[in-house]
Design an enzyme around this catalytic site. Structure first.
Site, mmCIF file in Angstrom:
data_model
loop_
_atom_site.group_PDB
_atom_site.id
_atom_site.type_symbol
_atom_site.label_atom_id
_atom_site.label_comp_id
_atom_site.label_asym_id
_atom_site.label_seq_id
_atom_site.Cartn_x
_atom_site.Cartn_y
_atom_site.Cartn_z
ATOM 1 N N SER A 73 19.772 51.246 50.717
ATOM 2 C CA SER A 73 20.927 50.594 50.104
ATOM 3 C C SER A 73 22.221 51.080 50.736
ATOM 4 O O SER A 73 23.211 50.333 50.809
ATOM 5 C CB SER A 73 20.942 50.870 48.598
ATOM 6 O OG SER A 73 19.798 50.317 47.976
ATOM 7 N N GLN A 85 22.149 61.654 38.466
ATOM 8 C CA GLN A 85 21.765 62.117 39.792
ATOM 9 C C GLN A 85 22.892 62.003 40.814
ATOM 10 O O GLN A 85 22.685 62.265 41.996
ATOM 11 C CB GLN A 85 20.524 61.377 40.279
ATOM 12 C CG GLN A 85 20.707 59.901 40.603
ATOM 13 C CD GLN A 85 19.371 59.218 40.847
ATOM 14 O OE1 GLN A 85 18.559 59.047 39.939
ATOM 15 N NE2 GLN A 85 19.127 58.823 42.091
ATOM 16 N N VAL A 120 10.117 51.231 55.291
ATOM 17 C CA VAL A 120 10.385 49.980 56.003
ATOM 18 C C VAL A 120 11.601 50.197 56.887
ATOM 19 O O VAL A 120 12.601 50.774 56.454
ATOM 20 C CB VAL A 120 10.629 48.822 55.016
ATOM 21 C CG1 VAL A 120 10.966 47.529 55.762
ATOM 22 C CG2 VAL A 120 9.407 48.628 54.126
ATOM 23 N N LYS A 180 15.402 51.408 56.220
ATOM 24 C CA LYS A 180 16.142 50.538 55.311
ATOM 25 C C LYS A 180 16.581 51.343 54.092
ATOM 26 O O LYS A 180 15.803 52.086 53.515
ATOM 27 C CB LYS A 180 15.291 49.337 54.901
ATOM 28 C CG LYS A 180 15.163 48.279 55.975
ATOM 29 C CD LYS A 180 14.479 47.036 55.467
ATOM 30 C CE LYS A 180 14.407 45.952 56.537
ATOM 31 N NZ LYS A 180 15.713 45.324 56.787
ATOM 32 N N ASP A 232 12.411 58.601 50.839
ATOM 33 C CA ASP A 232 12.950 59.703 50.043
ATOM 34 C C ASP A 232 11.834 60.727 49.834
ATOM 35 O O ASP A 232 11.304 60.886 48.732
ATOM 36 C CB ASP A 232 13.470 59.178 48.710
ATOM 37 C CG ASP A 232 14.602 58.187 48.902
ATOM 38 O OD1 ASP A 232 15.702 58.624 49.272
ATOM 39 O OD2 ASP A 232 14.384 56.988 48.689
ATOM 40 N N LEU A 256 18.518 45.687 45.833
ATOM 41 C CA LEU A 256 17.192 45.748 46.436
ATOM 42 C C LEU A 256 17.186 45.236 47.877
ATOM 43 O O LEU A 256 17.855 44.259 48.217
ATOM 44 C CB LEU A 256 16.215 44.926 45.595
ATOM 45 C CG LEU A 256 16.118 45.312 44.114
ATOM 46 C CD1 LEU A 256 15.090 44.430 43.409
ATOM 47 C CD2 LEU A 256 15.755 46.784 43.954
ATOM 48 N N GLY A 315 12.542 47.283 51.607
ATOM 49 C CA GLY A 315 11.777 48.469 51.242
ATOM 50 C C GLY A 315 11.376 48.460 49.783
ATOM 51 O O GLY A 315 10.228 48.780 49.438
ATOM 52 N N HIS A 316 12.304 48.079 48.898
ATOM 53 C CA HIS A 316 11.974 47.977 47.476
ATOM 54 C C HIS A 316 10.906 46.919 47.231
ATOM 55 O O HIS A 316 9.988 47.110 46.419
ATOM 56 C CB HIS A 316 13.223 47.593 46.667
ATOM 57 C CG HIS A 316 14.298 48.620 46.655
ATOM 58 N ND1 HIS A 316 15.491 48.453 47.331
ATOM 59 C CD2 HIS A 316 14.379 49.831 46.038
ATOM 60 C CE1 HIS A 316 16.260 49.508 47.128
ATOM 61 N NE2 HIS A 316 15.618 50.366 46.361
#
Length: 285
Positions: free
Chosen positions: A188, A61, A178, A186, A152, A33, A36-37
């Site tokens: 991962s 995915q 973010v 931002k 996304d 995380l 943004g999360h």
């Protein structure tokens, strides 16, 4: 914060929330995380009495040559961050729990049309995996509200379409992207970048802003702006996957009749694939 991994325990806890008349908001994640999360979680708290977060690195995915095995897993740090925000329940299932028969025998959900271009072309099967796991998680959590990041953008539209088409009583909320100080969204995957690459990748956002300015001037065609954006990013050292200017709802190529447009960018900085977008309201409608 309660952390559970079994479906039975999850359903039991959700059932208790519902019996108490509490509104449930849900934030599905793959962990690792970042801020943004956490913004998704904060928004979830503004919408409901109870907030449920899931952490599940979804193998369905990921493509054959993608980074499933190397995807960063930081559960302890994630738990600390979520607990500090007051999250009520964290669901951390394993692939065996979510896909007990294996991926090849798993019933799947596919959202046609809107999932077929852009990331759908670059990552075959990706949105099938996203739609399937989100659908399954929705069935388990039974949320009133679910929060997803606007970074996304295509994924968000796929989920909105799925919820609408399958008549799910869930409010889908898109939460603004973010960004780092230099404009880089931002993600991962930013952890794969060197500091120099992070600084260089900030140009994506600034180029999209310049493209927005060009579109609003009305003197340059949408196609020309799109090509200029592509040229600028390639000159800046990015390897393009795709660039598109599309209608925000259908994701079909933009026209002057659309109420709003979205610039969609997917590009590689080194070996790291980055995506970003920028929504533009059509000033003539």
């Amino acid at each position: 914060m309660q952390t559970i991994s079994s479906i039975e325990s999850l359903r039991q806890t959700i059932r208790q929330f519902k019996q108490n008349g509490q509104r449930v908001a849900f934030v599905p994640t793959m962990g690792n995380l970042h801020q943004g999360h956490l913004e998704l979680v904060k928004r979830a708290f503004s919408e409901a009495d109870k907030v449920v977060v899931s952490i599940f690195v979804n193998p369905m995915q990921f493509g054959q040559n993608e980074d499933l095995d190397n995807y960063p897993r930081t559960l302890e740090a994630d738990q600390q961050a979520l607990s500090a925000l007051g999250v009520d329940l964290l669901f951390t299932p394993t692939p065996q729990i979510m896909y007990p028969k294996g991926l090849d025998a798993q019933t799947f959900v596919e959202v046609p049309a809107i999932s077929e271009n852009y990331c759908g072309t670059s990552r075959p099967g990706h949105f099938r995996g996203v739609a399937t796991i989100v659908n399954k998680l929705f069935n388990l959590v039974q949320p009133d509200v679910a929060c997803f990041g606007e970074k996304d953008f295509q994924q968000l539209q796929v989920i909105r379409t799925m919820v609408e088409d399958l008549s799910m009583p869930i409010k889908i909320i898109g939460v603004p992207t973010v960004r780092e100080k230099n404009g880089l969204a931002k993600s991962s995957r930013n952890g794969y970048l060197t500091e120099a690459q992070k600084e260089q990748a900030g140009i994506i956002y600034h180029c999209m802003q310049s493209a927005k300015t060009q579109l609003l001037k009305e003197k340059t065609s949408i196609q020309t702006v799109q090509q200029q954006l592509a040229n600028t990013l390639e000159t800046a050292g990015l390897r393009l996957d795709y660039i598109a200017i599309a209608d925000t709802k259908s994701l079909q190529p933009a026209t002057a009749d659309n109420k709003s447009w979205v610039i969609l960018v997917a590009a590689y900085m080194g070996n790291t694939r980055l995506i970003d977008n920028l929504v533009i309201e059509n000033p003539n409608l």
